[in-house]
Write an enzyme that holds these catalytic residues in place. Structure first.
Site, mmCIF file in Angstrom:
data_model
loop_
_atom_site.group_PDB
_atom_site.id
_atom_site.type_symbol
_atom_site.label_atom_id
_atom_site.label_comp_id
_atom_site.label_asym_id
_atom_site.label_seq_id
_atom_site.Cartn_x
_atom_site.Cartn_y
_atom_site.Cartn_z
ATOM 1 N N SER D 132 0.833 -1.199 0.000
ATOM 2 C CA SER D 132 0.000 0.000 0.000
ATOM 3 C C SER D 132 0.866 1.247 0.000
ATOM 4 C CB SER D 132 -0.886 0.001 1.247
ATOM 5 O OG SER D 132 -1.541 1.232 1.394
ATOM 6 N N TYR D 156 -2.337 5.762 -5.156
ATOM 7 C CA TYR D 156 -3.465 6.668 -5.380
ATOM 8 C C TYR D 156 -3.043 7.710 -6.407
ATOM 9 C CZ TYR D 156 -5.554 4.717 -1.165
ATOM 10 O OH TYR D 156 -6.094 3.871 -0.237
ATOM 11 N N THR D 182 -5.234 2.687 -7.794
ATOM 12 C CA THR D 182 -6.569 2.709 -7.194
ATOM 13 C C THR D 182 -7.417 3.787 -7.851
ATOM 14 O OG1 THR D 182 -5.751 1.874 -5.091
ATOM 15 C CG2 THR D 182 -7.849 3.062 -5.055
ATOM 16 N N LYS D 215 -7.277 -0.705 -10.288
ATOM 17 C CA LYS D 215 -7.893 -1.368 -9.128
ATOM 18 C C LYS D 215 -9.139 -0.610 -8.686
ATOM 19 C CE LYS D 215 -6.969 -2.691 -4.323
ATOM 20 N NZ LYS D 215 -7.912 -1.794 -3.638
ATOM 21 N N HIS D 239 -13.228 -2.082 -3.041
ATOM 22 C CA HIS D 239 -12.440 -1.538 -1.928
ATOM 23 C C HIS D 239 -12.796 -2.243 -0.620
ATOM 24 C CE1 HIS D 239 -9.738 2.078 -1.495
ATOM 25 N NE2 HIS D 239 -9.820 1.669 -0.243
#
Lengths: 349, 349, 349, 349
Positions: D132, D156, D182, D215, D239
C-alpha cells in the site's frame, strides 16, 4: 376536521438559545437512525407509536425500506469529481439538494415549535417544506416564520368546497409555491362520486395559479390521468405505508410511473422509506426529481427542534454528496438510469 | 364413520344471555389473530393442536399464509368511493359479502353450541355456512337453528351409496342450497376405482337438483374435468394444508384454475390461509367469487360462540370494506385482475 | 486401505431377542427425524458428528434437504386410488418400493450387527442393500446373512487392479446384483491419468457380467459419458454432501441428467437429503427410478439394529404410500413429470 | 498524507525465533475464519473494527461473501486428476497459485513486523504481495526483506505529481513488477477534473515501464476505458466494501467485466469476500486470473506475523488444491466457465 390550529405563541427567545445549544449537541448524531432512536426515547409511547407505525401488519412499511436494499449502485470510477454539486430545481424553484420535507400532521406533538421549526430548517438548508392541512400552526404563521423557504401546501379534497377554496387562497397569498393534493385518502367521510372514472381537478382548485402535485400515486394509469387533468407533478407515495398494507414499496413503482409520463412536461417525486443518502441516490437514478422525508423530519424535530431537522437534512446531504462523488456522478444531472440496477440482475449469470 | 351426532340439546336460554354478554366483550378483538390467540389459550392443548395443525412439517400450512404476503395490491387513487358495497351472489344466492364459512368437523369441541352457533352467525351476517358431514349437530337441527341462512352441505364420497343418498335427500329437504363434494380425501377406506380416469359424478348424486361444488381442486385439468362432469362450482382448497405437505398454496394455484374454466359457466372459490381483508381482496382480484374461512370460524366459535363467529366475520368485513375503498374499487365487480400482482414483478427493473 | 474387516461374530441369538424387543419399542418413532434424534443421543459425539456432518460449511448438506422443500406436489383429485402399489423394478430385479439403502462405511460403529442387520432389514422389506467397500463385515458374511436380499457392491477405483478384480469376483460369486462404482472420489491416492478425457470402464471391471452403476454423477455430460462407457445405471449423488461444499443439491441436477440420458436404455437413481416420503415422491416425479438413503439407515441401525432399519424403511414406505394415494397417482408408473413443479412457477403470475 | 513511514527496525532475531514457534502453533488453525476469530481477540477493539468493518450498513460487506454462496460448483467425475497443479502466471510472472495479497494500510498496526512479515510470507509461498502507498515500511525496506517476492505497488492518484513520480521511480528501482492504480477513491481532496470523461493515464505514470493495473473497477464500460487507456490488468474491487454501501458484490460483476474485455490482451483479477478455496475456484471459473485477499492477510499477520500469513495462504492453497481435484479440473487452465453456475439456474425446472 381541519386543524389549522393557532398554536401557543412560539417562545422565540428561548428557542434561539435552545437552537444554539442544540446545534452544538447535534454533532453526535451521524445517521437518521441515530435521530430516530433518540426521538423514540423522548416521545411518549403513544406518540412514538403513532409516528413510526404503518398499516396493519406493517409489511409495506418494511418493504418501503427493504426495497431500497434490493437495488445496487454501479459506481463509475474513471471520472473526475472535483466540481460535485447537489443543486437542482423543482417546479422552477432552485433547491440546494433534491431532498425536501413531506407533510405530517400536528408537529407540535413532536416539539413546541412544531411546523415553525421545521419550515425554518428547510429555509436554512435551502429546500422545500410541505405544510400539512392538519397542522398546529397556521398557514400565515408558517409563512412568517420562514419567508424565504420554498413552501408547499398539502390539501385533502373536502366536500366543503368553500373550506378548500379558502385554504388555497390563503396559501397562495402567503407565498406558497405549490399545492400537494393528497389523492390516496378517500376515507375521511369524503364523497367523490362526482369525479369517478373521469378524474378532473375539483373546480375549486381552478381558482388558483399554483401548480398542483398529485400526492399518493402508485400506478402508471393514475399518473397519466393526473397529468392529463392538469397536475404539474406526481408524488409517488403510499402515505408512509400508513394506509393500506400490502402495497408495493414506492421505490418499486417509481420506474413504471416515470416511464408512463416521460412524454409529458411533468416532474416525478417520491416519498417512503428514505433514510440514507444512497436511498436518495437510487430514487434519483430511477427518475425521481426530488425525494421527500416525513418521519426523519419528525425525529429531527423531536430531538432538537429546528437544529434537529437541519441536522437530519445535513446528514442526508453529506451522505448524498459522498455518494455522488464516489459513484462518479458529481452533479444531479449526471445520475443516469444505468447507475442503479436491481439485485436480480446478478442472478442471470 | 358418519358423525351426524345429535348433540346434547343446545341450552338456548343460557346461550342468549351469553350471546349478549359476548357481543359486549367481543369489542376488544380487532384481528382474526387476536381471536386465534385467545381461542388457543381456552382450548385444551390436544384440541387446539388439532385445529391449528397442518400435515407433516406444516410447510404448506405456512405457504397458504405466506403466499398472500407475496402479492401486492396496486391501489387506484383517482376514483370516487362513496358508494362502496360488498354484496355479491354465489350460485344465484345473494350474500352480504364474499366471505363464507368452510366446513370443519365436530364443532361442539370448540363450543357447546357448535354448528348451531356457527350457522346462526352466518345467518346474522348474511353469508354462507357449510355444514360438515362429520358434525355434532344434525342436518335438521342446523336448518332449524338458522332457517334463513344460506347453507351448504359438505359430503365425502362413501362406498355406501345409500348412506350418501340419504344425507343428500335430508340436506335438500332441509333447505340446503348446494353440495360441497370433497374430492381430495381418498383415504377413508374408500374405493373409487370405478371412477378412475373418467370422472363422473357418482350416480347417487344425480338424484338431487342441488348444484355440486367440487371442493379440493388444485390443478387446472382437474377443474376442467369437474366442470365437464357437471359441477357448478370449483372450491380451490388443499384441505387447510392438513392432508399432503408440499402442495402449493391455494392462492398460488387459483389463477391457473380461473383461467382454465373461464369459458364455462362456473364459479371459482378458495379457502386456505385467509385471515385478513387484504387476503380476501387478493383472492377476489385473482378471480375467486367467494372465499371461505375454516379455522377463523373455529377461533371465533371458541371465544364467543355465535357472537365470536360474528365478530370474526365483522372483522373481515370491515377490513375488506376498507380495502376496497382505499384501493379505489368500491364494489366487488370493480376488483379487476390488475389490482394485484406478484412481488416478483418488481424485480424485473 | 480396504477394510473388508471380518468383524466379531454377530451374536445372533442375542440379536433375535433384541430384535423382537426392538420391534415393539420402535412403535413410538413416526418420522426419520425421530430416529435421527435418538440415534445422535446414543452415539458418541465423534461418531455422531462423523455420520451427520457435511463438507466444510455444510452449505450443500443443507441444500440437499432444502431443495426438496422448494418443489411442490400438484395433487390430482379425480382419480380412484383403490389399487395403490409401490412395486417397481431396478435393473430387472423386483423391489417392493423405490427406496433402497445407500452404502456407508463400517456400520458396526453404529451397532454391533452392522452391515448384517442392515442387509437383513433390506431383505425383510424387499429392497436393495448396497455394501460399502469399506465395511466391517465381509462380502460373504453379508451374502450369508440375507441370501434373498437384492445386494449391490460399492467399489472405489483402486490403483491395484488385482485387489479390485478380487473384490468384484467375490461379490459376483456371492450373488450380488450390481456394482455401484463410486466416481466422485479421486482423493484416496488414486492415479487415474490413464482414463483422463476418454473415460472407459477400467479393464478389470470387464471381467464381470454384473451391471455397473456410476455413483456420484452430477452433470449431464458426465452421465452421457458414463452410459457410453457401458454403465447401466446413473446414481446422482454428491456423496452425501461430504466431499465438496458448494455443489448443487442432487434433486436439483436430477432433471438435467434424466433429460440427457433419456434416449439410452439406462436407469437413473438419486441419493442425498431424502428423509420423507414426499422427498421420494418428488425424486420419482423428476425421473428417478429409485432413491437411496444413507444416513437414515444409520440412524435406524443405531437405534434398533435390524428392527430400526426396518422401522425407517416402513416409515418411508407409509409416507410414500400415503403420498401416492393423496396425490392421485396410485402406482409408481402413474407418477408423471407434471406432478411436481418448482416453487418459482408460482411467481410468474 | 503519504505514510511511507520508516518503522522501528524490525527485530529480526526475535522474529526468527518467534517465526519457528509460530509455525508450530499455527497447526491448529484450519480455516481463514479461525484466524479471523483469534486475530479479533488479539487486536484492540478500534483496530479490529477498523479492519473488519465495511461502509455504512455493511450491506455490501455481507454481499461480497454471500454472493459466493449463491454460486454452485458442478464437479466433473470422469477425469483423472493425478497431476493437479495450481501454477499460473500473472503479467508474465510465475506464481505458485492464483491467490495473492491485496494492499492494506499500515500493517504494523497488526504486528510489529508489518509489511515485512507479509512480503516474506508471499515470497515463501511463491505469490504476489501488493504494498500500500499508506505503509509503515518503506518501498526499499519491503524490497530488501523479500527480494525474490513478486511485488506490486498500490498507488493513489495524487495532485502532487512529483510525489507520485518519485514513488513510482522508487518502486521501479526496487524491483516492483506492477503498479496497482486505485481508481475508486476520489475523496482524498483530489481534483481530477482534468481527466473527466476522457480517461487517460496521468502523464506522470507514463514515466514508467511497469504495467498498470486499474484497481476498483466495477463496470464493464469502465473496464474498457481503462484498457484503452493502456492498463494491462483490471482488478475488480469495491475496496473491500469499505467505500460505498449498496454496490454489487465483486464476484457478481466479474462476469460482465470479463466479457467486456475478452477481445483485449488484458488480465482480470478480483478481490472482495474471498475466504475459502471454493471462493477462489468460483472466481477463476468466472474468468479471474488471480484473486487477492486483504483482510485474511491481516488476520494471519496479527496471529503469527510471517508464519500466520503463510498459514493463511497454505489454508487457501490446500482448499483450492482439494477443490480442483474433486471438481475434476486438475490444473488452472482446466477450470472453464461451465464449472460454476448461479443457484437460480435450478429454479428453472
Amino acid at each position: 376536521m381541519i386543524a389549522q390550529v393557532r398554536g401557543s405563541r412560539p417562545v422565540t427567545d428561548v428557542c434561539s438559545r435552545l437552537y444554539l445549544k442544540h446545534v452544538a449537541t447535534m454533532e453526535k448524531y451521524i445517521s437518521v437512525k441515530d435521530l430516530e432512536n433518540v426521538a423514540l426515547s423522548m416521545l411518549s409511547k403513544s406518540t412514538g407509536d403513532y409516528y413510526k407505525s404503518g398499516a396493519t401488519d406493517e409489511q409495506s412499511l418494511a418493504e418501503n425500506r427493504d426495497a431500497f436494499k434490493r437495488l445496487r449502485i454501479r459506481p463509475k470510477c474513471l471520472v473526475g469529481v472535483g466540481n460535485s454539486c447537489l443543486n437542482t430545481t423543482v417546479l422552477g424553484q432552485k433547491v440546494s439538494m433534491p431532498i425536501g420535507i413531506a407533510p405530517s400532521a400536528m408537529q407540535r406533538m413532536a416539539h413546541p415549535d412544531g411546523e415553525l421549526a421545521n419550515v425554518r430548517a428547510a429555509q436554512a438548508e435551502g429546500t422545500i417544506y410541505t405544510l400539512s392541512t392538519i397542522a398546529t400552526s397556521s398557514i400565515e404563521e408558517v409563512s412568517e416564520a420562514a419567508p424565504n423557504a420554498i413552501k408547499w401546501f398539502q390539501l385533502y379534497i373536502y366536500n366543503d368546497r368553500e373550506v378548500t377554496k379558502n385554504l388555497v387562497l390563503r396559501a397562495e397569498k402567503a407565498g406558497f409555491k405549490a399545492i400537494a393534493l393528497t389523492v390516496d385518502t378517500p376515507l375521511f367521510g369524503i364523497r367523490r362520486a362526482d369525479i369517478r372514472n373521469n378524474f378532473t381537478l375539483p373546480s375549486h382548485l381552478r381558482i388558483t395559479n399554483l401548480p398542483i402535485v398529485a400526492k399518493g400515486i402508485m400506478r402508471a394509469d393514475d399518473a397519466i390521468e393526473a397529468v392529463q387533468a392538469g397536475c404539474s407533478g406526481i408524488l409517488v407515495s403510499n402515505h408512509g405505508a400508513r394506509q393500506l398494507d400490502g402495497t408495493p414499496a414506492t421505490i418499486e413503482v417509481l420506474p413504471e410511473i416515470v416511464e408512463a409520463v416521460k412524454s409529458y412536461n411533468v416532474e416525478v417525486y417520491l416519498d417512503g422509506g428514505v433514510t440514507t443518502g444512497t436511498d436518495v441516490y437510487k430514487a434519483l437514478a430511477l427518475g425521481a426529481r426530488m425525494v421527500f422525508v416525513g418521519r426523519p423530519a419528525l425525529w429531527g424535530l423531536t430531538v432538537g427542534g429546528q437544529a434537529g431537522v437541519q441536522k437530519m437534512l445535513q446528514i442526508l446531504r453529506t451522505e448524498l454528496q459522498f455518494t455522488v462523488q464516489i459513484a462518479g456522478t458529481p452533479t444531479i444531472s449526471d445520475i443516469k438510469r444505468d447507475m442503479v440496477c436491481h439485485e436480480s440482475v446478478y442472478s442471470k449469470l
